[in-house]
Structure formats: C-alpha cells, structure tokens
Design a protein around this motif. Structure first.
Motif, PDB file in Angstrom:
ATOM      1  N   UNK A   3       0.835  -1.196   0.000  1.00  0.00           N
ATOM      2  CA  UNK A   3       0.000   0.000   0.000  1.00  0.00           C
ATOM      3  C   UNK A   3       0.873   1.250   0.000  1.00  0.00           C
ATOM      4  N   UNK A   4       0.621   2.157  -0.943  1.00  0.00           N
ATOM      5  CA  UNK A   4       1.415   3.387  -0.963  1.00  0.00           C
ATOM      6  C   UNK A   4       1.026   4.333   0.176  1.00  0.00           C
ATOM      7  N   UNK A   5       1.994   5.122   0.621  1.00  0.00           N
ATOM      8  CA  UNK A   5       1.717   6.199   1.573  1.00  0.00           C
ATOM      9  C   UNK A   5       1.027   7.352   0.847  1.00  0.00           C
ATOM     10  N   UNK A   6       1.497   7.610  -0.362  1.00  0.00           N
ATOM     11  CA  UNK A   6       0.954   8.664  -1.221  1.00  0.00           C
ATOM     12  C   UNK A   6       0.998   8.157  -2.651  1.00  0.00           C
ATOM     13  N   UNK A   7      -0.078   8.401  -3.395  1.00  0.00           N
ATOM     14  CA  UNK A   7      -0.039   8.124  -4.834  1.00  0.00           C
ATOM     15  C   UNK A   7      -0.816   9.218  -5.546  1.00  0.00           C
ATOM     16  N   UNK A   8      -0.169   9.814  -6.506  1.00  0.00           N
ATOM     17  CA  UNK A   8      -0.773  10.847  -7.344  1.00  0.00           C
ATOM     18  C   UNK A   8      -0.887  10.291  -8.752  1.00  0.00           C
ATOM     19  N   UNK A   9      -2.057  10.418  -9.359  1.00  0.00           N
ATOM     20  CA  UNK A   9      -2.308   9.915 -10.705  1.00  0.00           C
ATOM     21  C   UNK A   9      -2.761  11.081 -11.574  1.00  0.00           C
ATOM     22  N   UNK A  10      -2.035  11.296 -12.673  1.00  0.00           N
ATOM     23  CA  UNK A  10      -2.369  12.366 -13.615  1.00  0.00           C
ATOM     24  C   UNK A  10      -2.591  11.791 -14.995  1.00  0.00           C
ATOM     25  N   UNK A  11      -3.562  12.323 -15.688  1.00  0.00           N
ATOM     26  CA  UNK A  11      -3.799  11.959 -17.078  1.00  0.00           C
ATOM     27  C   UNK A  11      -3.463  13.175 -17.932  1.00  0.00           C
ATOM     28  N   UNK A  12      -2.519  12.973 -18.846  1.00  0.00           N
ATOM     29  CA  UNK A  12      -2.151  14.034 -19.781  1.00  0.00           C
ATOM     30  C   UNK A  12      -1.275  15.129 -19.201  1.00  0.00           C
ATOM     31  N   UNK A  13      -0.690  14.909 -18.035  1.00  0.00           N
ATOM     32  CA  UNK A  13       0.141  15.934 -17.413  1.00  0.00           C
ATOM     33  C   UNK A  13       1.318  15.292 -16.680  1.00  0.00           C
ATOM     34  N   UNK A  14       2.467  15.969 -16.730  1.00  0.00           N
ATOM     35  CA  UNK A  14       3.657  15.499 -16.026  1.00  0.00           C
ATOM     36  C   UNK A  14       3.905  16.319 -14.761  1.00  0.00           C
ATOM     37  N   UNK A  15       2.898  17.050 -14.317  1.00  0.00           N
ATOM     38  CA  UNK A  15       3.003  17.891 -13.125  1.00  0.00           C
ATOM     39  C   UNK A  15       2.299  17.205 -11.956  1.00  0.00           C
ATOM     40  N   UNK A  16       2.992  17.126 -10.828  1.00  0.00           N
ATOM     41  CA  UNK A  16       2.418  16.539  -9.621  1.00  0.00           C
ATOM     42  C   UNK A  16       2.491  17.555  -8.491  1.00  0.00           C
ATOM     43  N   UNK A  17       1.454  17.585  -7.658  1.00  0.00           N
ATOM     44  CA  UNK A  17       1.465  18.427  -6.473  1.00  0.00           C
ATOM     45  C   UNK A  17       1.235  17.551  -5.253  1.00  0.00           C
ATOM     46  N   UNK A  18       2.178  17.623  -4.328  1.00  0.00           N
ATOM     47  CA  UNK A  18       2.000  16.985  -3.033  1.00  0.00           C
ATOM     48  C   UNK A  18       1.470  18.066  -2.105  1.00  0.00           C
ATOM     49  N   UNK A  19       0.279  17.846  -1.588  1.00  0.00           N
ATOM     50  CA  UNK A  19      -0.386  18.817  -0.725  1.00  0.00           C
ATOM     51  C   UNK A  19       0.096  18.650   0.719  1.00  0.00           C
ATOM     52  N   UNK A  20      -0.006  19.700   1.536  1.00  0.00           N
ATOM     53  CA  UNK A  20       0.364  19.576   2.944  1.00  0.00           C
ATOM     54  C   UNK A  20      -0.349  18.418   3.654  1.00  0.00           C
TER      55      UNK A  20
END
Length: 111
Positions: A53-70
């Motif tokens: 199980x991931x601690x954090x996983x961000x999934x984007x479609x069509x973008x190479x930009x990720x934001x980790x929120x506080x």
C-alpha cells in the motif's frame, strides 16, 4: 522546504507543498517525450519498495506535473521512503520512467 537532488532523490519538510515536474526522455531518439492527453503518470511513495500500500499516490492523465499537498504528508512519520514514477500510454504500454529513488520526509517545528 523542498530539495530535489542531482540523483533524483527528494527531501520535503512534512506538511509543505511540493510541485514536481517529470521530464521523460525517449531512449531511442534522445529527445524529450511529449505526454499525450491520454497518457497516465503515477507518482507513488512507499515506506519501502516491498509495501503493498502506498503512503501517497498521485495519478495524472495528460500531465507530467504533480502536487503533493500539505495534507498528504502531515501525518507521515519523519524518515526515509522510496518513490517512483510510472507511465502508461493509451496503447497500454507501461514504462517506469523514474526508478525507485529515495524520498525523505524532513522534520518541522511549525505545524
């Protein structure tokens, strides 16, 4: 504070915002790969590579930009983690574009 080191390792103070951009190079041509509108990129952080199980996983479609929120890191224990980035193309091809690399959650005083 966000640090992205030359080796790709990341250090982030717990509870801070991190805006990250992934650049993908085509190994055959040496040119930058352009993310298609239907490509999926997953940015995954785990305590270690064997965790299911991931601690954090961000999934984007069509973008190479990720934001980790506080809120993504505010309850994570300080310490070492691992992250990777995986590209899935519209045709179903899967490529790990960032191999497992160190990700460290740094201590904070203010929260």
């Amino acid at each position: 504070m966000l640090y992205v080191n030359d080796d790709g390792s990341i250090q982030l103070t717990r509870g801070d915002t991190a805006r990250l951009s992934v650049t993908i190079e085509n190994d055959l041509t040496g040119s930058d790969y352009t993310i298609a509108a239907t490509d999926t990129l997953k940015f995954t952080i785990k305590k270690n590579v064997n965790d299911s199980t991931p601690c954090i996983q961000k999934v984007n479609i069509g973008s190479a930009q990720f934001t980790i929120e506080p809120s993504d890191t505010k309850d994570l224990p300080y310490g070492k983690y691992m992250y990777d980035v995986e590209l899935t193309t519209d045709s179903g091809d899967v490529y790990t574009v960032v191999v497992p690399t160190a990700f460290k959650i740094l201590k904070e005083v203010t929260w």
